[in-house]
Structures are given as C-alpha cells and as structure tokens.
Scaffold this motif. Sequence first.
Motif, PDB file in Angstrom:
ATOM      1  N   GLY A 214      18.727 117.211  31.397  1.00 15.06           N
ATOM      2  CA  GLY A 214      17.547 117.050  30.551  1.00 15.06           C
ATOM      3  C   GLY A 214      17.827 116.174  29.333  1.00 15.06           C
ATOM      4  N   ILE A 215      19.028 116.314  28.779  1.00 18.37           N
ATOM      5  CA  ILE A 215      19.399 115.526  27.591  1.00 18.37           C
ATOM      6  C   ILE A 215      19.469 114.036  27.948  1.00 18.37           C
ATOM      7  CG2 ILE A 215      21.357 115.047  26.041  1.00 18.37           C
ATOM      8  CD1 ILE A 215      21.843 118.151  26.072  1.00 18.37           C
ATOM      9  N   ALA A 216      20.045 113.741  29.104  1.00 19.25           N
ATOM     10  CA  ALA A 216      20.134 112.343  29.542  1.00 19.25           C
ATOM     11  C   ALA A 216      18.730 111.768  29.743  1.00 19.25           C
ATOM     12  CB  ALA A 216      20.937 112.265  30.842  1.00 19.25           C
ATOM     13  N   TYR A 217      17.874 112.574  30.358  1.00 17.41           N
ATOM     14  CA  TYR A 217      16.478 112.143  30.617  1.00 17.41           C
ATOM     15  C   TYR A 217      15.765 111.829  29.306  1.00 17.41           C
ATOM     16  CZ  TYR A 217      11.532 113.198  31.859  1.00 17.41           C
ATOM     17  OH  TYR A 217      10.175 113.182  32.016  1.00 17.41           O
ATOM     18  N   LYS A 218      15.917 112.733  28.324  1.00 12.77           N
ATOM     19  CA  LYS A 218      15.264 112.516  27.015  1.00 12.77           C
ATOM     20  C   LYS A 218      15.788 111.244  26.348  1.00 12.77           C
ATOM     21  CE  LYS A 218      12.090 115.267  25.319  1.00 12.77           C
ATOM     22  NZ  LYS A 218      12.137 116.693  25.612  1.00 12.77           N
ATOM     23  N   ALA A 219      17.069 110.920  26.618  1.00 10.92           N
ATOM     24  CA  ALA A 219      17.671 109.738  25.982  1.00 10.92           C
ATOM     25  C   ALA A 219      17.312 108.451  26.727  1.00 10.92           C
ATOM     26  CB  ALA A 219      19.188 109.912  25.921  1.00 10.92           C
ATOM     27  N   GLY A 220      16.520 108.568  27.796  1.00  9.99           N
ATOM     28  CA  GLY A 220      16.047 107.357  28.465  1.00  9.99           C
ATOM     29  C   GLY A 220      16.705 107.035  29.792  1.00  9.99           C
ATOM     30  N   VAL A 221      17.554 107.950  30.289  1.00  9.97           N
ATOM     31  CA  VAL A 221      18.177 107.704  31.596  1.00  9.97           C
ATOM     32  C   VAL A 221      17.272 108.321  32.671  1.00  9.97           C
ATOM     33  CG1 VAL A 221      20.279 107.982  32.959  1.00  9.97           C
ATOM     34  CG2 VAL A 221      20.413 108.005  30.457  1.00  9.97           C
ATOM     35  N   PRO A 222      16.901 107.565  33.717  1.00 10.99           N
ATOM     36  CA  PRO A 222      16.044 108.129  34.753  1.00 10.99           C
ATOM     37  C   PRO A 222      16.752 109.223  35.567  1.00 10.99           C
ATOM     38  CG  PRO A 222      16.157 105.728  34.937  1.00 10.99           C
ATOM     39  CD  PRO A 222      17.204 106.143  33.957  1.00 10.99           C
ATOM     40  N   LEU A 223      15.951 110.147  36.095  1.00  8.71           N
ATOM     41  CA  LEU A 223      16.471 111.161  37.014  1.00  8.71           C
ATOM     42  C   LEU A 223      15.987 110.797  38.412  1.00  8.71           C
ATOM     43  CD1 LEU A 223      15.795 114.441  34.994  1.00  8.71           C
ATOM     44  CD2 LEU A 223      17.746 112.871  34.860  1.00  8.71           C
TER      45      LEU A 223
END
Length: 565
Positions: A214-223
């Motif tokens: 979730g943290i990566a997603y919030k920082a702009g990395v796609p899931l």
Amino acid sequence: MISQDILIVGGGLAGLAAALSCDSHLKVAVISKVHPLRSHSVAAQGGINAALGNNPDGKDDSWERHAFDTIKGSDYLADQDVAEVMCQKAVSTIYELEYLGVPFSRFPGGLIAQRPFGGAGFPRTCYAADRTGLVILHTLFEQSIRKQVKFYNEWLVTKLVVKDGKCLGVVVYDLATGQIMPVRTRAAIFATGGYGRVYSKTTNAYINHGSGTGIAYKAGVPLRDMEFVQFHPTSLFGKNILITEGARGEGGYLVNNKGKRFMADYAPSTMELAPRDIVARAIQTEIDKGNGFDDQYIHLDLRHIAEEKIKKRLPGIREICINFAGIDPVEAPIPIQPAQHYSMGGIDIDPKCASQVEGFFAAGECACVGVHGANRLGGNSLLDTVVFGKISGEEASVYIKGSEGTNSDEKILLEEALEVKTRVEEWEKRDSGEKIHRLLERLKVVMSEKVGIFRKKEDLTEGMEKISELKEDYKRVYLSGNCLRYSQELVNLLEFDSMLDLAEVITLGALRREETRGSHYRLDFKERNDKDWLKHTLASCKEGKPQISYSGVNISKYEPEARKY
Ligand SMILES: Cc1cc2nc3c(=O)[nH]c(=O)nc-3n(C[C@H](O)[C@H](O)[C@H](O)COP(=O)(O)OP(=O)(O)OC[C@H]3O[C@@H](n4cnc5c(N)ncnc54)[C@H](O)[C@@H]3O)c2cc1C
C-alpha cells in the motif's frame, strides 16, 4: 539522519535473500516491523519446488516441465520469460540453500527428498518435514548475521519518499521509542510480504497487513494483478491455521459428508492434487451444496497413511491438529475449510525487480514479477522469494553504483516525516471518533463476503461502496492511549490506510475483469476469455483513487490452452 546505501524493508525470506546478495562493500540494512524470525516465511510448511529429479517418480523432470506446470497453473497469465528464469534457477537455488546449511529431508540414499504437490507433473517439492520455511529462514538469518548485515527490528515503515520519480528514503515508526523519523537511502527494496489479514479467514500471520504494498502504491508505484487472491483449500476449520498441501502430497483424501472422495467430480485425473484454485472451489461447492459437515467444513483424511509416515513427514501438522482441534490425524479426519492464503498480485516490477520509480525495488510476496499469474502453484512462493530476493539485491547494488544523492534530499525527508507526525498528533488530540479495531473488523467482513472465492458484479459493487464508507470513517479515527511506545493501536492506525487501498484495488480489479481465470472466479462470467482478458491489470494511485490500465502478457513458448487436470 540514518543513511544507507541499500535499505531492505522486510526480514522474511525475500528480504534476507536480498541482504545476502547485496555487494558487501555497500552499507546495507534491513528494517522489519517484527524480529525477522517472526516473519510469515517462518510458517511455510510444505516445501520449495525445483526439478532435481531425485524422486524415483520424477526422473524425467526438467526445469522446462516445471516452467510449463507453472504457466499452465497460472491459467496462462504468468509472463513466460520470467517463469522460465525462476524454474531454471530453481535447481541451483536448492543446492545453494543446502550449502548455506538448510537441513532438507532426505531419501534413504541421501538425496534431497521431494514430494508431489498440486498442479505439478512430477514430484518436485523439496522439504524439511513440514517446517520448510522455518529452516530456510533460520539459515538465511544466521548467514545475514555472519555477513554483519545491520538490522533495525520493530521499526514500522509508514511511508516511501519519492521525489521526481526517484526514491530518497522512508519514514519509520520505531516501536520501542515511539519516535517517528526519516531514513535516507540510495536504493530501497521492499520485501514486505502478503496482506492476508485484509480477510477474516486467512492462514496468514497477524502481522500480514500488506502495508508495504500500500505504501508503494501511495508513492506512485503501480500494483499489478491484485484481483488474483489465492484461497488455500485446506485450513483447519474455525482457526484457519494452514494444513499444508503436503498432507495431500503424502496421500491425504478429501471426503464429504457422504463419505465420497468428491474431487473425482472436479479433477478426475489429478484428484486431491489439482491446483489450489480448483480444489478450493470444489470444497466450497461441496459445502454450499450441503455435502459438508455442519454446513461449514469437509474432511481431510490421513488415516490410511502409515502412522510412522505421518509422524515423520507431517509432525507439525499432527501437533497443530492435536493442540488446536483436539484431534490426532492418525486416528481421526481433520475438519478443513478454504481460507485466504496468498497474493499473486503486488508491486509491479520488471524481471530485474526494479519498479518504475528509480532506485525502488521489490521482491517476494509483496511484489508481482509475473511468475504466478492468476494462480500460484504450491511450493513456488518460497522459490520466488529466494530467487527474486537475490536478484533484487544484485540489481540494487548495480543500480547505486551509478547514482548519487544530494543534500536537499534530507530536507524533503524531514518534511515527509513531519507529515506523519502531524497525522499521529491529530489522532492523539481527538478523544472520540472511530475505533481502529472496529474498522478493521468491518473491512475483513466486506472482503470475505464480497470478494471471496466466488464473485459477482452485485457483490463487488457493494464491496466498493462499503470500502468507500470505511474510507470516510477512517478520517475520524482516534488514538485512545497516549503512549506511543509499542502502541499496537498506532501500528494498526498507520497500516489501515494501506489496507483500505489494497482492498479497493483488489475489488475494483475483480469488478472490471469480466471473465474467470485462475483464482478469480466470476459467477456471471464463468469462462476464461483470452480475446479480451489475456492481460495484466495495473492499478495506479491518482489523487487517492485507483486508476486501472492493462498491459500485455509475455507468451513465448506455450500457447494458452484449456486448463484440464
Ligand atoms: C502458513 C503458510 C504456509 C506457507 N507454506 C508455503 C510453502 O510450503 N511453500 C511455499 O512456496 N510457500 C508457502 N507459503 C507462502 C510463502 O511462505 C510466503 O509467500 C513467503 O514466505 C513470503 O515471504 P516474504 O519474504 O515475501 O514475506 P514475509 O516472510 O511475510 O516477510 C515480510 C517481512 O516484512 C516486514 N514488514 C511488512 N510490512 C512492514 C512495514 N510496513 N515496515 C517494516 N517491516 C515490514 C515483516 O516484519 C516481515 O519481516 C506459505 C504461507 C503461509 C501463510
């Protein structure tokens, strides 16, 4: 400010494999929210796949057959080039683990033992009784200590700091001191594991909140491919502790209340050893049809297996049954039901474990490198963690040789830490509002009831609405205690933001994907549809909301065909 060359978040198998493969001249540290040996990897039971051909029934096995089984098992959503890399590296990976000290179980002649697992054409799962994860994790931890890897235990990462498409560091909550602070790094590797606790019935550890994803997603990395959630066929009824696939690998039967081995109706040639998506659906169908016991579970029967074999190959399973259900599987069948188990989707990375953000890598269950597609085969996750954990460490080491940080980075990192502190202060100031544990319970119910094994449009739409309501309610949460040291409530408050995002992305991906593939079963679209849906789902966070797009699947050798077992 603490500053590293490579910062690895997660002390499970993927994180430790990464730590061991980083260039030893670099300053490397591992951050983990619990002591590394408490990572969920420690609970892995059944084994790790590699085409060693040690089992007399597996003489003709090869890495190509392993790759084919993996791709077919994935319902053709795996990227075939990466699946091949994993299966090719599997054999040397097992021998490397052996040299590092992993005490694998042996055949009488001394070769590493291998047992059959679901969806595999040959018996190729290497194991250490039913404690495979424990022995590998302990071995890699010992080696990390030997290599003098720096560990920051009981630190929760709450934010990934990215500026101009480049990773600068993370913000952490140090549980022991209650401090919130930034850590600077030239490259970060997330190895933060699965999100099982977003569901109420799960085999995952209590710590598996999936916040890293979730943290990566919030920082702009796609899931990628988040709608593909694995439900394991056999968890102990009521407690949902995993009963390894190894129990069926050693010969266990699945039996309904009519005394029938019902897998004959679902997968006549492989029976209990069909892939997990098929077996989990079969069990749930039997329960729904009224063929279960108390309408809730069916039996996993091991009684026809020699007592000696159960005690030797499945000692942990026997202990779990005795301690948690008061049943000795030597004498009585085990009551089991399906439960959430694994996340095929995750942080979108390329075959070098690199993401779209410069200097940000991921590996293990939190990541999606593309080897499991729509359904993972048992024994392939431990392999994924070790193979791609290692690649992530090597590639991050190569990356940082060409990168230099600047001093303005520190200022940005301090500002980002201040943002987290301010959020926490607001929660502290409020003395009423929503209690986080209530929201957590509500979320789990939504996910289990609306986004489970069987899915349909109405349920998924309702799921989306309920998640939106939870997002609103989350704005009114408060911290009831006023001590920030070892505050489990604060951990939950911080991680819940990620859990909501993951739930939303899983549900939206599932709603949009109007077909059935692997673990994603739509009651309103029961067929696989390669023409429209042979593609990966990508979810990106745009102003707090998920945006869905799609990307192609690498098909190299194996043309998609109907999946029969
Ligand atoms: C009961 C069970 C049995 C299994 N058996 C098998 C098996 O036999 N074979 C197989 O192939 N697979 C098996 N699996 C799956 C496999 O074990 C996991 O997918 C794999 O171990 C995940 O490893 P990992 O390193 O990616 O994550 P984990 O081992 O889950 O480690 C995650 C790490 O990240 C840390 N972390 C997470 N979030 C944060 C944060 N925000 N800040 C700081 N640290 C954080 C945690 O502290 C932890 O150290 C099993 C899974 C379960 C649940």
